[in-house]
Design a protein around this motif. Structure first.
Motif, PDB file in Angstrom:
ATOM      1  N   UNK A 120      39.723   5.529   2.962  1.00  0.00           N
ATOM      2  CA  UNK A 120      38.714   4.637   2.391  1.00  0.00           C
ATOM      3  C   UNK A 120      39.409   3.420   1.788  1.00  0.00           C
ATOM      4  N   UNK A 122      38.238   0.731   0.356  1.00  0.00           N
ATOM      5  CA  UNK A 122      37.762   0.285  -0.957  1.00  0.00           C
ATOM      6  C   UNK A 122      38.346   1.150  -2.072  1.00  0.00           C
ATOM      7  N   UNK A 123      38.344   2.445  -1.835  1.00  0.00           N
ATOM      8  CA  UNK A 123      38.912   3.365  -2.826  1.00  0.00           C
ATOM      9  C   UNK A 123      40.394   3.070  -3.028  1.00  0.00           C
ATOM     10  N   UNK A 126      40.795  -0.045  -5.132  1.00  0.00           N
ATOM     11  CA  UNK A 126      40.472   0.190  -6.545  1.00  0.00           C
ATOM     12  C   UNK A 126      41.573   1.008  -7.215  1.00  0.00           C
ATOM     13  N   UNK A 127      42.060   2.018  -6.515  1.00  0.00           N
ATOM     14  CA  UNK A 127      43.128   2.840  -7.103  1.00  0.00           C
ATOM     15  C   UNK A 127      44.415   2.025  -7.275  1.00  0.00           C
ATOM     16  N   UNK A 180      39.352  -7.162  -8.050  1.00  0.00           N
ATOM     17  CA  UNK A 180      38.319  -6.763  -7.092  1.00  0.00           C
ATOM     18  C   UNK A 180      37.651  -7.991  -6.470  1.00  0.00           C
ATOM     19  N   UNK A 185      35.494  -7.160  -3.287  1.00  0.00           N
ATOM     20  CA  UNK A 185      34.700  -5.944  -3.562  1.00  0.00           C
ATOM     21  C   UNK A 185      33.700  -6.244  -4.669  1.00  0.00           C
TER      22      UNK A 185
ATOM     23  N   UNK B   1      29.469 -10.434 -11.489  1.00  0.00           N
ATOM     24  CA  UNK B   1      29.707  -9.013 -11.758  1.00  0.00           C
ATOM     25  C   UNK B   1      29.911  -8.820 -13.268  1.00  0.00           C
ATOM     26  N   UNK B  13      34.192   5.102  -7.939  1.00  0.00           N
ATOM     27  CA  UNK B  13      35.229   5.199  -6.903  1.00  0.00           C
ATOM     28  C   UNK B  13      36.298   6.214  -7.302  1.00  0.00           C
ATOM     29  N   UNK B  14      36.680   6.200  -8.595  1.00  0.00           N
ATOM     30  CA  UNK B  14      37.712   7.141  -9.049  1.00  0.00           C
ATOM     31  C   UNK B  14      37.228   8.585  -8.946  1.00  0.00           C
ATOM     32  N   UNK B  16      35.067   9.626  -6.822  1.00  0.00           N
ATOM     33  CA  UNK B  16      35.072   9.954  -5.384  1.00  0.00           C
ATOM     34  C   UNK B  16      36.493  10.312  -4.934  1.00  0.00           C
TER      35      UNK B  16
END
Lengths: 187, 115
Positions: A120, A122-123, A126-127, A180, A185, B1, B13-14, B16
């Motif tokens: 993923x 996007x994940x 973000x991570x 982001x 995102x 945002x 997201x985290x 997930x």
């Protein structure tokens, strides 16, 4: 006093997030597992007499200390390795610690298998953005918003004032928003 | 945002990410938890071996170190005394090698030694 079942249930709910927190800090799958193991053992050995409601905050403090200990040990090990290694390169003699080296391990192929398998994008972005935050901002953001501790608890876990927690959180959110936005995102 | 949207987006997201951990890591975490909870009464810290033993018995280890240092100091002191006696014997019996008398530092040393 927390029963073994209560401690087990608490750790079962917290272990994945603890592992991720350690991965975001040290960026190494195996070291993160070691850190979580040490934190679990410390919690059970030292704090099993505590009531169950105190476990989340105690565990966060232990986990944070375990992460700091990891970097402290790495710095000491790095110092002695540099001192005694006959093969050391002069280019390396600028005080680069393992903590700073961890910052260079951002390529996807060096991430843990949990990141590779997620597939993923996007994940992953973000991570990566979380990992790139300064340590205090990352700690404050994760404790306050992911672990859902209140400001006072976060301050206690981090060993700082509530004002500092608010500042770190504000800066972390601003930095994440910027990162982001650059990556395109939106929430 | 706005701020809340960013926090919500990132934390979702985290969460997930934790749900999508690979099976091997999940199993390893479960095994670590099981080990920690079931071995609570066993002193695990430090593992086994000499270093682990010293970590668990700090006072005894400290005492042993002090005894070792004292033994070392006593040995060195005795060696020093024996060396002094040997020098006296050599000087009194005149059995020093001739080359010693040609050494420029011997005469000043002998003066100091006699004192």
């Amino acid at each position: 006093m927390a029963s073994p079942q209560e401690i087990d249930a608490f750790l079962a709910g917290a272990e994945r997030r603890a592992f991720k927190q350690a991965v975001y800090a040290v960026r190494d799958h195996h070291h993160a597992l070691d850190i979580v193991q040490n934190a679990m053992l410390s919690l059970v050995e030292r704090y099993r007499e505590k009531p169950p409601e105190q476990l989340p905050l105690l565990f966060q403090r232990i986990l944070r200390n375990a992460i700091h200990d990891h970097f402290r040990r790495a710095r000491v090990r790095d110092f002695w390795v540099r001192l005694v290694s006959p093969l050391r390169d002069k280019d390396d003699e600028h005080g680069e610690t393992l903590e700073s080296l961890a910052g260079h391990l951002e390529s996807p192929q060096r991430d843990g298998p949990e990141q590779r398998s997620s597939g993923n994008e996007e994940l992953a972005i973000i991570e990566a953005a979380i990992s790139e935050l300064p340590a205090r901002q990352r700690e404050a953001f994760l404790l306050r918003y992911w672990e859902e501790l209140d400001v006072a608890e976060t301050a206690e876990a981090m060993g700082c004032s509530e004002g500092s927690v608010k500042t770190h959180c504000f800066r972390a959110v601003a930095a994440l928003a910027e990162k982001l936005k650059i990556k395109g995102i939106s929430p | 945002m706005n701020e809340q949207e960013i926090i919500g987006s990132v934390t979702r997201a985290l969460h997930r990410g934790t749900r999508e951990l690979d099976a091997a890591t999940v199993a390893r975490l479960s095994a670590l938890r099981h080990h920690a909870v079931t071995h609570a009464d066993t002193p695990i810290r430090g593992g086994s071996g000499t270093l682990a033993w010293t970590q668990r018995h700090t006072w005894i280890s400290g005492l042993l170190v002090i005894l070792l240092l004292f033994a070392g100091w006593t040995y060195m002191h005795k060696q020093e005394l024996a060396s002094g006696v040997d020098t006296d014997l050599l000087l009194l019996t005149g059995e020093l090698p001739p080359g010693v008398y040609a050494d420029r530092v011997f005469a000043p040393w002998l003066q100091g030694y006699r004192r």
